[in-house]
Design a protein around this motif. Structure first.
Motif, PDB file in Angstrom:
ATOM      1  N   LEU A  67       0.801  -1.225   0.000  1.00 28.65           N
ATOM      2  CA  LEU A  67       0.000   0.000   0.000  1.00 28.65           C
ATOM      3  C   LEU A  67       0.834   1.275   0.000  1.00 28.65           C
ATOM      4  O   LEU A  67       0.297   2.343  -0.286  1.00 28.65           O
ATOM      5  CB  LEU A  67      -0.933   0.017   1.210  1.00 28.65           C
ATOM      6  N   CYS A  68       2.108   1.204   0.322  1.00 25.94           N
ATOM      7  CA  CYS A  68       2.905   2.415   0.468  1.00 25.94           C
ATOM      8  C   CYS A  68       3.989   2.563  -0.586  1.00 25.94           C
ATOM      9  O   CYS A  68       4.833   3.435  -0.475  1.00 25.94           O
ATOM     10  CB  CYS A  68       3.535   2.459   1.855  1.00 25.94           C
ATOM     11  N   SER A  69       4.014   1.711  -1.588  1.00 28.01           N
ATOM     12  CA  SER A  69       5.046   1.835  -2.611  1.00 28.01           C
ATOM     13  C   SER A  69       4.431   1.653  -3.990  1.00 28.01           C
ATOM     14  O   SER A  69       3.357   1.069  -4.132  1.00 28.01           O
ATOM     15  CB  SER A  69       6.143   0.797  -2.384  1.00 28.01           C
ATOM     16  N   GLY A  70       5.121   2.194  -4.973  1.00 26.73           N
ATOM     17  CA  GLY A  70       4.658   2.055  -6.351  1.00 26.73           C
ATOM     18  C   GLY A  70       3.476   2.965  -6.656  1.00 26.73           C
ATOM     19  O   GLY A  70       3.195   3.929  -5.951  1.00 26.73           O
ATOM     20  N   LYS A  71       2.781   2.644  -7.731  1.00 34.37           N
ATOM     21  CA  LYS A  71       1.648   3.466  -8.161  1.00 34.37           C
ATOM     22  C   LYS A  71       0.500   3.412  -7.170  1.00 34.37           C
ATOM     23  O   LYS A  71      -0.166   4.418  -6.921  1.00 34.37           O
ATOM     24  CB  LYS A  71       1.172   3.008  -9.542  1.00 34.37           C
ATOM     25  N   LEU A  72       0.278   2.237  -6.571  1.00 32.21           N
ATOM     26  CA  LEU A  72      -0.785   2.119  -5.572  1.00 32.21           C
ATOM     27  C   LEU A  72      -0.465   2.981  -4.352  1.00 32.21           C
ATOM     28  O   LEU A  72      -1.361   3.628  -3.795  1.00 32.21           O
ATOM     29  CB  LEU A  72      -0.965   0.663  -5.155  1.00 32.21           C
ATOM     30  N   GLY A  73       0.797   3.035  -3.957  1.00 36.65           N
ATOM     31  CA  GLY A  73       1.192   3.861  -2.817  1.00 36.65           C
ATOM     32  C   GLY A  73       0.973   5.341  -3.080  1.00 36.65           C
ATOM     33  O   GLY A  73       0.508   6.075  -2.212  1.00 36.65           O
ATOM     34  N   ILE A  74       1.290   5.782  -4.292  1.00 38.69           N
ATOM     35  CA  ILE A  74       1.073   7.187  -4.657  1.00 38.69           C
ATOM     36  C   ILE A  74      -0.415   7.498  -4.639  1.00 38.69           C
ATOM     37  O   ILE A  74      -0.842   8.535  -4.111  1.00 38.69           O
ATOM     38  CB  ILE A  74       1.697   7.493  -6.030  1.00 38.69           C
ATOM     39  N   ALA A  75      -1.227   6.590  -5.201  1.00 41.42           N
ATOM     40  CA  ALA A  75      -2.680   6.808  -5.217  1.00 41.42           C
ATOM     41  C   ALA A  75      -3.235   6.861  -3.792  1.00 41.42           C
ATOM     42  O   ALA A  75      -4.097   7.698  -3.487  1.00 41.42           O
ATOM     43  CB  ALA A  75      -3.364   5.699  -6.015  1.00 41.42           C
ATOM     44  N   MET A  76      -2.752   5.998  -2.909  1.00 38.28           N
ATOM     45  CA  MET A  76      -3.222   5.995  -1.519  1.00 38.28           C
ATOM     46  C   MET A  76      -2.852   7.295  -0.811  1.00 38.28           C
ATOM     47  O   MET A  76      -3.643   7.840  -0.047  1.00 38.28           O
ATOM     48  CB  MET A  76      -2.624   4.809  -0.759  1.00 38.28           C
ATOM     49  N   LYS A  77      -1.638   7.810  -1.071  1.00 37.41           N
ATOM     50  CA  LYS A  77      -1.223   9.063  -0.442  1.00 37.41           C
ATOM     51  C   LYS A  77      -2.041  10.239  -0.953  1.00 37.41           C
ATOM     52  O   LYS A  77      -2.419  11.132  -0.188  1.00 37.41           O
ATOM     53  CB  LYS A  77       0.267   9.299  -0.680  1.00 37.41           C
ATOM     54  N   VAL A  78      -2.342  10.245  -2.256  1.00 30.97           N
ATOM     55  CA  VAL A  78      -3.165  11.319  -2.821  1.00 30.97           C
ATOM     56  C   VAL A  78      -4.568  11.265  -2.235  1.00 30.97           C
ATOM     57  O   VAL A  78      -5.127  12.287  -1.813  1.00 30.97           O
ATOM     58  CB  VAL A  78      -3.195  11.234  -4.363  1.00 30.97           C
ATOM     59  N   LEU A  79      -5.172  10.063  -2.195  1.00 35.26           N
ATOM     60  CA  LEU A  79      -6.515   9.936  -1.624  1.00 35.26           C
ATOM     61  C   LEU A  79      -6.536  10.301  -0.146  1.00 35.26           C
ATOM     62  O   LEU A  79      -7.483  10.934   0.328  1.00 35.26           O
ATOM     63  CB  LEU A  79      -7.027   8.513  -1.817  1.00 35.26           C
ATOM     64  N   GLY A  80      -5.495   9.920   0.577  1.00 38.15           N
ATOM     65  CA  GLY A  80      -5.411  10.289   1.989  1.00 38.15           C
ATOM     66  C   GLY A  80      -5.300  11.794   2.175  1.00 38.15           C
ATOM     67  O   GLY A  80      -5.915  12.364   3.074  1.00 38.15           O
TER      68      GLY A  80
END
Length: 78
Positions: A42-55
């Motif tokens: 959840l904290c690395s790669g494209k999914l990690g970036i998306a999670m940080k933006v949504l957060g």
């Protein structure tokens, strides 16, 4: 053989000015814990970036709504 421990050990010698820092790697037979696997996913790669933006967007809206409600009650006309 004993399983290796993962982490960093720091020990300070009593009668010397030198510090000792030793790092041990996780052995290849050990699997990372469930939390570590989940956080890596959840904290690395494209999914990690998306999670940080949504957060960040969610945090923005929570602060905005709290400020709006607080301002409404502070500046409410009697």
């Amino acid at each position: 053989m004993q399983p290796q421990e993962s982490g960093v050990r720091y020990s300070r010698w009593d009668n010397s000015n030198r510090d000792e820092v030793s790092m041990t790697a996780m052995s290849s037979t050990e699997e990372p814990s469930c939390y570590r696997r989940l956080s890596q996913k959840l904290c690395s790669g494209k999914l990690g970036i998306a999670m940080k933006v949504l957060g960040g967007v969610a945090l923005f809206w929570i602060i905005f709504i709290l400020g709006y409600v607080t301002g409404y009650y502070v500046h409410k006309c009697k």
